[in-house]
Design a protein around this motif. Structure first.
Motif, PDB file in Angstrom:
ATOM      1  N   ASP A  20      -6.063   6.526   2.427  1.00 43.97           N
ATOM      2  CA  ASP A  20      -7.147   6.306   1.451  1.00 43.97           C
ATOM      3  C   ASP A  20      -7.176   4.839   1.002  1.00 43.97           C
ATOM      4  OD1 ASP A  20      -6.718   9.516  -0.293  1.00 43.97           O
ATOM      5  OD2 ASP A  20      -7.752   8.979   1.575  1.00 43.97           O
ATOM      6  N   LYS A  21      -5.991   4.301   0.741  1.00 45.43           N
ATOM      7  CA  LYS A  21      -5.911   2.902   0.273  1.00 45.43           C
ATOM      8  C   LYS A  21      -6.323   1.929   1.382  1.00 45.43           C
ATOM      9  CE  LYS A  21      -2.447   3.986  -3.232  1.00 45.43           C
ATOM     10  NZ  LYS A  21      -3.377   3.783  -4.373  1.00 45.43           N
ATOM     11  N   ASP A  61       1.350   6.629  -6.788  1.00 44.06           N
ATOM     12  CA  ASP A  61       0.254   7.570  -7.073  1.00 44.06           C
ATOM     13  C   ASP A  61       0.747   9.025  -7.055  1.00 44.06           C
ATOM     14  OD1 ASP A  61      -1.358   5.411  -7.159  1.00 44.06           O
ATOM     15  OD2 ASP A  61      -2.752   6.046  -5.574  1.00 44.06           O
ATOM     16  N   LEU A  62       1.797   9.284  -6.273  1.00 45.30           N
ATOM     17  CA  LEU A  62       2.340  10.659  -6.209  1.00 45.30           C
ATOM     18  C   LEU A  62       3.358  10.888  -7.313  1.00 45.30           C
ATOM     19  CD1 LEU A  62       2.834  11.151  -2.330  1.00 45.30           C
ATOM     20  CD2 LEU A  62       0.882  11.824  -3.767  1.00 45.30           C
ATOM     21  N   ARG A  82       1.563  13.753   2.192  1.00 41.01           N
ATOM     22  CA  ARG A  82       0.646  13.362   1.110  1.00 41.01           C
ATOM     23  C   ARG A  82       0.696  11.851   0.887  1.00 41.01           C
ATOM     24  NH1 ARG A  82       2.299  16.506  -3.781  1.00 41.01           N
ATOM     25  NH2 ARG A  82       0.681  15.266  -4.787  1.00 41.01           N
ATOM     26  N   ALA A  83       1.878  11.275   1.040  1.00 42.83           N
ATOM     27  CA  ALA A  83       1.983   9.812   0.893  1.00 42.83           C
ATOM     28  C   ALA A  83       1.208   9.119   2.010  1.00 42.83           C
ATOM     29  CB  ALA A  83       3.454   9.396   0.925  1.00 42.83           C
ATOM     30  N   THR A  87      -2.461   9.354   1.227  1.00 41.01           N
ATOM     31  CA  THR A  87      -2.788   8.410   0.146  1.00 41.01           C
ATOM     32  C   THR A  87      -2.834   6.983   0.688  1.00 41.01           C
ATOM     33  OG1 THR A  87      -1.589   9.904  -1.348  1.00 41.01           O
ATOM     34  CG2 THR A  87      -2.132   7.705  -2.201  1.00 41.01           C
ATOM     35  N   PHE A  88      -1.891   6.665   1.586  1.00 40.08           N
ATOM     36  CA  PHE A  88      -1.863   5.350   2.241  1.00 40.08           C
ATOM     37  C   PHE A  88      -3.173   5.126   3.008  1.00 40.08           C
ATOM     38  CE2 PHE A  88      -0.077   1.722   4.405  1.00 40.08           C
ATOM     39  CZ  PHE A  88      -0.589   1.781   5.706  1.00 40.08           C
ATOM     40  N   SER A 117       1.171   4.095  -2.837  1.00 37.95           N
ATOM     41  CA  SER A 117       0.954   5.510  -2.476  1.00 37.95           C
ATOM     42  C   SER A 117       2.033   6.381  -3.091  1.00 37.95           C
ATOM     43  CB  SER A 117       0.948   5.655  -0.952  1.00 37.95           C
ATOM     44  OG  SER A 117      -0.039   4.802  -0.387  1.00 37.95           O
ATOM     45  N   LEU A 118       3.288   5.895  -3.031  1.00 39.71           N
ATOM     46  CA  LEU A 118       4.375   6.673  -3.657  1.00 39.71           C
ATOM     47  C   LEU A 118       4.160   6.745  -5.167  1.00 39.71           C
ATOM     48  CD1 LEU A 118       5.609   6.331  -0.847  1.00 39.71           C
ATOM     49  CD2 LEU A 118       7.787   5.775  -1.908  1.00 39.71           C
ATOM     50  N   LEU A 149       0.835  -1.211   0.000  1.00 41.81           N
ATOM     51  CA  LEU A 149       0.000   0.000   0.000  1.00 41.81           C
ATOM     52  C   LEU A 149       0.871   1.264   0.000  1.00 41.81           C
ATOM     53  CD1 LEU A 149      -2.924  -0.800   2.539  1.00 41.81           C
ATOM     54  CD2 LEU A 149      -2.901  -1.029   0.025  1.00 41.81           C
ATOM     55  N   LEU A 150       1.993   1.207   0.745  1.00 41.26           N
ATOM     56  CA  LEU A 150       2.892   2.373   0.743  1.00 41.26           C
ATOM     57  C   LEU A 150       3.556   2.529  -0.627  1.00 41.26           C
ATOM     58  CD1 LEU A 150       4.943   2.793   4.061  1.00 41.26           C
ATOM     59  CD2 LEU A 150       3.416   4.440   2.965  1.00 41.26           C
TER      60      LEU A 150
END
Ligand code: HGY
Ligand code: MN
Ligand code: MN
Length: 417
Positions: free
Chosen positions: A409-410, A348-349, A402-403, A406-407, A345-346, A341-342
């Motif tokens: 959210d996931k 996605d950024l 932000r990461a 996003t994490f 997240s990265l 998931l991390l």
């Protein structure tokens, strides 16, 4: 700007604010040891920031400060985000505090957006990760994870004060410390954002990294006994001086670790000649050893090799030596599904996904006894840490926040699936 404040950049600024007295024991540097007035002052500032972010705030019996942002349902399982608020002597401002401040920033962004999740979020400031006051470390995360050996409460600092005495004076409750332990069914996962404290991310021009595992470590104290004597009247050939023996032992430690693999490292961070006078041949010399490797097997083989050499060095000089284990921490792999998931997240950024091990110890290695753990590394300048020159950029802190969002959210999507 995000939701009315500079997310990430504010986290950095708050670490800077806590880098000064009264949040440090010493003017002009950052030394904030467990259960000191500087620790108390830092918790007071953190409690205010946690409340502003929309969290209820409490202290547990082990002096952990815990902010809770409720989920959709009361008493929901919690994602714990945290790190340590204590420091090494004359340390850097971000080792520990940055992970707490980023947790507060993330919760405040969720709160300002009116978001509620299928889980609660708790932000935790652990008080004793470094072990810079008492011989062992990680006592606060051990208490939360339910793995604290109560004998640790009898450990004493350089002034002879025990953990139990200091904890009671601080407002904690040593006799009730077991109540700090969290139930596994109440905790979803543990996320720790932390500076890398190493050179890899900077060398590869990366802002963030995902930790795969945390190295195994052992802390030991060595005492070599000789015979105190007059520095002026005792001929060199008649001395029982533990000083040169300690020097030989330190060189042996360096040789063994240089020859090792698996990330083997060994450090003597504290060295004391006793009684410590110019004109007295020491009666004893004490030094610490911090030995780490990616696996306990490599760590233990090195500990055994150096212990054998220390005894041989002492015996050859007609001296005696004791090697005492102060603390052992096994290697701690991070949870594969949370790492994924991390990673995502990265990605996605728009950031490269870089996984790397941690040579530094973290509360996450203890929290792994309670729940799945994952760590986000943040680039630090020159890889420097445990040093007032420790530095991070606002931009990297903003990316980390932000990461983390996003994490979350996931994680929310996974929990709602
Ligand atoms: O020693 C460590 O690795 C951590 O900084 N306490
Ligand atoms: Mn540290
Ligand atoms: Mn740390």
């Amino acid at each position: 700007m995000t939701d009315g404040f500079d997310i990430g950049a504010r986290a950095k600024a708050r670490c800077d604010a806590l880098g000064l007295a009264p949040y440090s024991e010493i003017e002009g540097q950052l030394t904030r040891r467990f259960l000191t007035p500087a620790h108390a002052a830092a918790l007071e500032a953190l409690a205010g920031w946690m409340a502003e972010a929309g969290m209820s705030v409490r202290r547990d019996t082990a002096a952990n400060l815990i902010g809770r942002y409720e989920g959709e349902a009361p008493a929901a399982k919690a994602l714990i985000i945290g790190s340590h608020i204590d420091s090494v002597r004359n340390g850097g401002r971000y080792d520990g505090p940055l992970g707490i401040m980023l947790g507060i920033d993330v919760v405040e962004a969720l709160n300002l957006a009116g978001r509620r999740l299928p889980f609660a979020i708790e932000v935790v400031a652990f008080g004793d990760e470094e072990g810079s006051r008492f011989p062992a470390s990680m006592s606060c995360s051990r208490a939360i994870a339910g793995v604290l050996d109560v004998s640790a409460l009898e450990m004493r600092d350089a002034d002879g004060v025990s953990v139990a005495e200091a904890l009671a004076a601080f407002g904690g409750d040593p006799s009730g410390i077991a109540s700090a332990a969290r139930r596994p069914e109440d905790v979803l996962a543990f996320l720790e954002a932390h500076i890398e404290q190493g050179p890899v991310l900077e060398a590869e021009s990366l802002a963030l990294g995902v930790v795969t595992a945390i190295a195994a470590q052992k802390r030991l104290m060595v005492r070599i006994e000789g015979q105190a004597g007059h520095a002026g009247t005792t001929p060199m050939g008649l001395r029982k001086d533990p000083g040169p023996a300690a020097a030989e032992a330190m060189l042996a430690l360096e040789r063994i670790c240089r020859a090792g693999a698996d990330g083997l490292v060994g450090t003597v961070g504290r060295l004391t000649a006793l009684p410590g006078a110019f004109n007295v041949i020491p009666g004893a010399v004490e030094f610490s050893m911090d030995i780490r490797a990616e696996t306990s097997a490599t760590r233990d083989a090195a500990v055994e090799a150096i212990t054998t050499e220390i005894h041989a060095i002492a015996a050859a000089r007609g001296l005696s030596a004791t090697v005492t284990l102060m603390q052992a921490l096994a290697e701690s792999p991070c949870d594969p599904s949370l790492m994924a998931l991390l990673d995502a997240s990265l990605a996605d950024l728009g950031l490269p996904v870089r996984r790397l091990p941690s040579g530094a110890g973290h509360d996450a290695m203890v929290m792994a006894a309670l729940c799945p753990t994952t760590m986000l590394f943040i680039r630090c300048e020159g890889g420097i840490s445990h040093n007032p020159a420790e530095a991070v950029t606002e931009a990297d802190c903003a990316l980390a926040a932000r990461a983390m969002l996003t994490f979350i959210d996931k994680l929310e999507r996974r929990e709602r699936a």
